[in-house]
Motif scaffolding. Structure first.
Motif, short mmCIF file in Angstrom:
data_model
loop_
_atom_site.label_atom_id
_atom_site.label_comp_id
_atom_site.label_asym_id
_atom_site.label_seq_id
_atom_site.Cartn_x
_atom_site.Cartn_y
_atom_site.Cartn_z
N MET A 1 0.36 -1.20 -0.14
CA MET A 1 0.22 0.11 -0.16
C MET A 1 0.65 1.87 0.04
SD MET A 1 -3.09 0.94 2.50
CE MET A 1 -2.84 3.10 3.47
N PRO A 2 0.74 1.75 -0.89
CA PRO A 2 1.79 3.18 -0.88
C PRO A 2 1.04 4.12 -0.36
CG PRO A 2 0.13 3.57 -2.96
CD PRO A 2 0.51 1.99 -2.31
N ALA A 3 2.04 5.21 0.31
CA ALA A 3 1.75 6.37 0.90
C ALA A 3 1.43 7.05 0.65
CB ALA A 3 2.91 7.08 1.26
N ASN A 4 0.62 7.96 1.54
CA ASN A 4 -0.77 8.44 1.04
C ASN A 4 -0.05 10.15 2.05
OD1 ASN A 4 -2.69 7.04 -0.53
ND2 ASN A 4 -2.11 6.05 1.38
N PRO A 5 0.30 10.81 1.04
CA PRO A 5 0.93 12.18 2.12
C PRO A 5 -0.82 13.42 2.19
CG PRO A 5 1.96 12.07 0.31
CD PRO A 5 1.54 10.26 0.11
N GLN A 6 -1.51 12.86 0.68
CA GLN A 6 -2.56 13.72 1.19
C GLN A 6 -3.43 13.77 2.20
OE1 GLN A 6 -1.88 11.57 -1.01
NE2 GLN A 6 -4.13 9.94 -1.28
N VAL A 7 -3.59 12.84 2.90
CA VAL A 7 -4.22 12.62 4.04
C VAL A 7 -3.58 12.60 5.06
CG1 VAL A 7 -5.47 10.32 5.14
CG2 VAL A 7 -5.32 10.15 2.85
N SER A 8 -4.65 14.21 5.95
CA SER A 8 -3.79 14.30 6.94
C SER A 8 -3.64 13.32 7.77
CB SER A 8 -4.60 15.66 7.74
OG SER A 8 -5.89 15.29 7.84
N VAL A 9 -3.28 13.70 9.26
CA VAL A 9 -2.92 12.70 10.54
C VAL A 9 -4.53 12.54 11.23
CG1 VAL A 9 -2.77 12.87 12.88
CG2 VAL A 9 -0.97 13.76 11.31
N GLU A 10 -5.68 13.95 11.04
CA GLU A 10 -6.29 13.67 11.63
C GLU A 10 -8.00 12.82 10.79
OE1 GLU A 10 -4.64 16.41 10.67
OE2 GLU A 10 -4.42 17.30 13.17
N GLU A 11 -7.38 13.25 9.02
CA GLU A 11 -8.49 12.07 8.84
C GLU A 11 -8.11 10.96 8.04
OE1 GLU A 11 -9.23 15.32 4.60
OE2 GLU A 11 -7.45 14.88 4.94
N ALA A 12 -6.49 10.94 8.78
CA ALA A 12 -6.29 8.89 8.78
C ALA A 12 -6.80 8.39 9.61
CB ALA A 12 -4.52 9.30 9.05
N GLN A 13 -7.17 9.68 11.06
CA GLN A 13 -7.88 8.21 11.64
C GLN A 13 -8.63 8.38 12.00
OE1 GLN A 13 -6.25 11.88 14.95
NE2 GLN A 13 -4.62 11.01 15.78
N ALA A 14 -9.65 9.37 10.95
CA ALA A 14 -10.88 9.38 11.68
C ALA A 14 -11.70 7.58 10.32
CB ALA A 14 -12.11 10.36 11.18
N LEU A 15 -10.75 7.80 9.12
CA LEU A 15 -10.62 6.83 8.04
C LEU A 15 -10.80 5.84 8.79
CD1 LEU A 15 -8.84 8.05 4.55
CD2 LEU A 15 -11.52 7.62 5.08
#
Length: 105
Positions: A80-94
């Motif tokens: 799974m590639p890195a997703n730098p466009q996803v913020s930490v807050e968005e990653a936590q919610a996802l």
């Protein structure tokens, strides 16, 4: 009066900066759906399979880190590639939303 209170609570949720509410729309917006689907395997595992695999664990923080930084070897040979466009807050919610999918039929 209750309707007004409920409306005020909803308005506060929308107005809170930095609050990321995860749902399929956020997953689509952040390109998660290019490789994953809610209920079937595409390039990567389904969100339901991920949620089921980690249901008995406290995995939200670990999943959020893997969403942003990427990972390999957990679901087969395709990384799974890195997703730098996803913020930490968005990653936590996802990650929280993904874990919730494991308990759904």
């Amino acid at each position: 009066m209750r309707k007004l209170s409920a409306l005020a609570c909803c308005a506060m949720l929308v107005a809170v900066p930095g609050l990321a509410l995860a749902n399929p729309a956020l997953a689509q917006k952040k390109n998660c759906m290019a490789c994953h689907a809610v209920d079937k395997r595409l390039v990567g595992p389904s969100f339901k399979d991920i949620g089921a695999k980690y249901a008995k664990q406290d995995a939200a923080a670990d999943l959020a880190t893997r969403i942003v930084k990427g990972s390999s070897g957990r679901w087969g040979p395709v990384p799974m590639p890195a997703n730098p466009q996803v913020s930490v807050e968005e990653a936590q919610a996802l990650s929280t939303w993904i874990l919730e999918q494991g308990g759904k039929p």
